[in-house]
Design a protein around this motif. Structure first.
Motif, mmCIF file in Angstrom:
data_model
loop_
_atom_site.group_PDB
_atom_site.id
_atom_site.type_symbol
_atom_site.label_atom_id
_atom_site.label_comp_id
_atom_site.label_asym_id
_atom_site.label_seq_id
_atom_site.Cartn_x
_atom_site.Cartn_y
_atom_site.Cartn_z
ATOM 1 N N ASP A 165 -45.448 30.545 0.166
ATOM 2 C CA ASP A 165 -45.275 28.486 0.160
ATOM 3 C C ASP A 165 -44.227 27.995 0.767
ATOM 4 O O ASP A 165 -43.252 28.156 1.048
ATOM 5 C CB ASP A 165 -45.030 27.695 -1.245
ATOM 6 N N HIS A 166 -44.658 27.906 2.389
ATOM 7 C CA HIS A 166 -43.950 27.741 3.146
ATOM 8 C C HIS A 166 -43.171 26.553 3.511
ATOM 9 O O HIS A 166 -41.647 26.390 3.410
ATOM 10 C CB HIS A 166 -44.724 27.813 4.502
ATOM 11 N N ALA A 167 -43.082 25.028 2.747
ATOM 12 C CA ALA A 167 -43.173 24.525 2.676
ATOM 13 C C ALA A 167 -41.696 24.219 1.548
ATOM 14 O O ALA A 167 -40.921 23.769 1.929
ATOM 15 C CB ALA A 167 -44.066 23.342 1.951
ATOM 16 N N ASP A 168 -42.308 25.136 0.959
ATOM 17 C CA ASP A 168 -40.905 25.543 -0.526
ATOM 18 C C ASP A 168 -39.851 25.551 0.276
ATOM 19 O O ASP A 168 -38.969 25.967 0.402
ATOM 20 C CB ASP A 168 -41.394 25.805 -2.089
ATOM 21 N N ASN A 169 -40.400 27.195 0.891
ATOM 22 C CA ASN A 169 -38.586 28.163 1.632
ATOM 23 C C ASN A 169 -38.764 27.331 2.813
ATOM 24 O O ASN A 169 -36.778 26.725 2.707
ATOM 25 C CB ASN A 169 -39.937 29.553 2.356
ATOM 26 N N GLU A 170 -39.318 26.143 3.858
ATOM 27 C CA GLU A 170 -38.235 25.198 4.504
ATOM 28 C C GLU A 170 -37.238 24.394 3.578
ATOM 29 O O GLU A 170 -36.472 24.163 4.145
ATOM 30 C CB GLU A 170 -39.080 24.900 5.297
ATOM 31 N N ALA A 171 -38.382 23.602 2.663
ATOM 32 C CA ALA A 171 -37.420 22.949 2.170
ATOM 33 C C ALA A 171 -35.364 23.382 1.748
ATOM 34 O O ALA A 171 -34.884 23.057 1.609
ATOM 35 C CB ALA A 171 -37.895 22.248 0.725
ATOM 36 N N ARG A 172 -35.999 24.591 1.083
ATOM 37 C CA ARG A 172 -35.193 25.393 0.016
ATOM 38 C C ARG A 172 -33.694 25.879 1.295
ATOM 39 O O ARG A 172 -32.876 25.671 0.853
ATOM 40 C CB ARG A 172 -35.002 26.668 -0.098
ATOM 41 N N HIS A 173 -34.384 26.376 2.821
ATOM 42 C CA HIS A 173 -33.854 27.216 3.880
ATOM 43 C C HIS A 173 -32.575 25.398 4.316
ATOM 44 O O HIS A 173 -31.669 25.929 4.518
ATOM 45 C CB HIS A 173 -34.386 27.122 4.819
ATOM 46 N N LEU A 174 -33.058 24.516 4.612
ATOM 47 C CA LEU A 174 -32.874 23.545 5.201
ATOM 48 C C LEU A 174 -31.899 22.874 4.082
ATOM 49 O O LEU A 174 -30.361 22.158 4.564
ATOM 50 C CB LEU A 174 -33.271 22.344 5.172
ATOM 51 N N ILE A 175 -31.777 22.998 2.835
ATOM 52 C CA ILE A 175 -30.800 22.438 1.721
ATOM 53 C C ILE A 175 -30.083 23.385 1.617
ATOM 54 O O ILE A 175 -28.907 22.981 1.654
ATOM 55 C CB ILE A 175 -31.534 22.213 0.492
ATOM 56 N N HIS A 176 -29.922 24.348 1.522
ATOM 57 C CA HIS A 176 -28.864 25.485 1.787
ATOM 58 C C HIS A 176 -28.094 25.408 3.036
ATOM 59 O O HIS A 176 -27.116 25.842 3.218
ATOM 60 C CB HIS A 176 -29.511 26.967 2.160
ATOM 61 N N GLU A 177 -28.316 24.719 4.241
ATOM 62 C CA GLU A 177 -27.963 25.289 5.680
ATOM 63 C C GLU A 177 -27.144 23.636 5.565
ATOM 64 O O GLU A 177 -25.885 23.697 6.942
ATOM 65 C CB GLU A 177 -28.299 25.232 6.774
#
Length: 353
Positions: free
Chosen positions: A301-313
């Protein structure tokens, strides 16, 4: 007068291109069309003039997997283009790239207010995930909008198989595909379209609702269309017709060497992937189940991975949600501007030097 002028221009253009066979077929079809009303003649001639975009159905681009959020490499050290396209969608990201930093930040603030659906002042993972999925689906909706207007001939808000078939293949159906060079290919395309349409038409009434038509155009987005995507992929790659894909067919679909051309490194890598990962039962072939794992990896789930990435950063207080302030402080990760593009261009030039 306009119709005649268009016909003459088209005829001369085709003559100088040396398309003698097409001219012959054009003359036959024109003779038939002249018996119809002038409106249909004009529309048919116009369609031919723009490259036979309606009469000659283009072969759909086969989807090997659910599309990634961006064609750019996801490497923040070299820029945020991947994040921009994931967050905004590919087309909207291009719009932001033309804005000043001030305009980009102002628009981003308004977007954040839309993402915060429960209006608690925070952007949760669920809200950001939903937003990214929505932006990525927008390109599908726009594509469906374009085709919907083209195929809904009677404007009843539905598209029947007959409407689609007549609009896409009507000219060639009248002459039983005799005027095309590869008659078998066009007949196969018609059969393939009908099979896909029936799979998308879940209630079997021969008429597609908007949701069903979306499944027809973008089957990779719908679970009930998985078997069609797999079947079409195998048919496209399986050259010897044994219902399976061997290594030669697998590589041949991606790379055909020119005379004396050395095999690129990526081809060697793909061969390794075929034997070590794709061919799970190690029988030397990819069957339907193995093709499914290859082209439709449901666990990603690329959208899920990107959401986690943006929040982490951007989540500086580590509470697993981000505020509007935190997003705007890191605005260039979410959206681009003329300034960020200029900076990325400088970085690329420096690396090249």
């Amino acid at each position: 007068m306009i119709v005649c002028l268009v016909c003459i221009i088209l005829f001369l253009l085709l003559f100088f291109l040396g398309q003698k066979e097409f001219i012959k077929s054009f003359s036959v079809s024109l003779h038939t069309l002249l018996r119809e009303n002038m409106q249909l003649l004009f529309l048919g001639t116009l369609a031919l003039f723009v490259g036979v975009t309606v009469a000659v159905p283009a072969q759909e681009k086969r989807v090997h997997h659910k599309p990634d959020l961006s064609d750019h490499v996801h490497d923040d050290a070299h820029g945020y283009q991947y994040d921009h396209e994931a967050f905004l969608g590919k087309e909207e990201a291009k719009t932001f790239d033309q804005l000043s930093p001030e305009e980009s930040k102002e628009r981003l603030g308004k977007i954040v207010d839309r993402i915060d659906t429960d209006k608690d002042g925070f952007i949760s993972h669920a809200e950001l995930h939903h937003w990214i999925k929505h932006r990525q689906r927008k390109y599908i909706e726009e594509n469906v909008d374009k085709h919907w207007k083209e195929y809904d001939q009677n404007k009843d808000g539905k598209i029947g198989w007959i409407e689609y078939k007549n609009t896409t293949y009507g000219y060639y159906m009248d002459v039983e595909f005799d005027d095309v060079d590869d008659k078998a290919s066009y007949k196969a395309m018609l059969t393939r379209d009908e099979r896909r349409f029936k799979s998308a038409d879940r209630d079997g009434d021969g008429v597609a609702t908007r949701e069903e038509f979306t499944a027809f155009l973008h089957p990779e987005e719908f679970d009930h269309m998985r078997d069609i995507v797999i079947q079409e992929t195998i048919e496209d790659i399986d050259k010897n017709g044994d219902g399976k894909i061997d290594l030669q067919e697998y590589i041949g679909d991606m790379f055909t060497p020119e005379n004396g051309e050395n095999e690129p490194d990526w081809v060697t890598t793909e061969k390794k992937h075929f034997s070590e990962f794709r061919d799970m039962n190690k029988d030397g072939f990819l069957d339907a189940n193995e093709v499914s794992h290859w082209i439709l990896p449901g666990e990603v789930d690329h959208a899920d991975n990107e959401a986690r990435h943006l929040i982490h950063e951007t989540d500086k207080d580590n509470d697993d949600k981000i505020t509007k302030k935190e997003i705007l402080e890191n605005w260039n990760m979410f959206v681009g501007s003329q300034a960020t593009n200029y900076g990325e261009d400088l970085t690329k030039r420096h690396e090249e030097l």
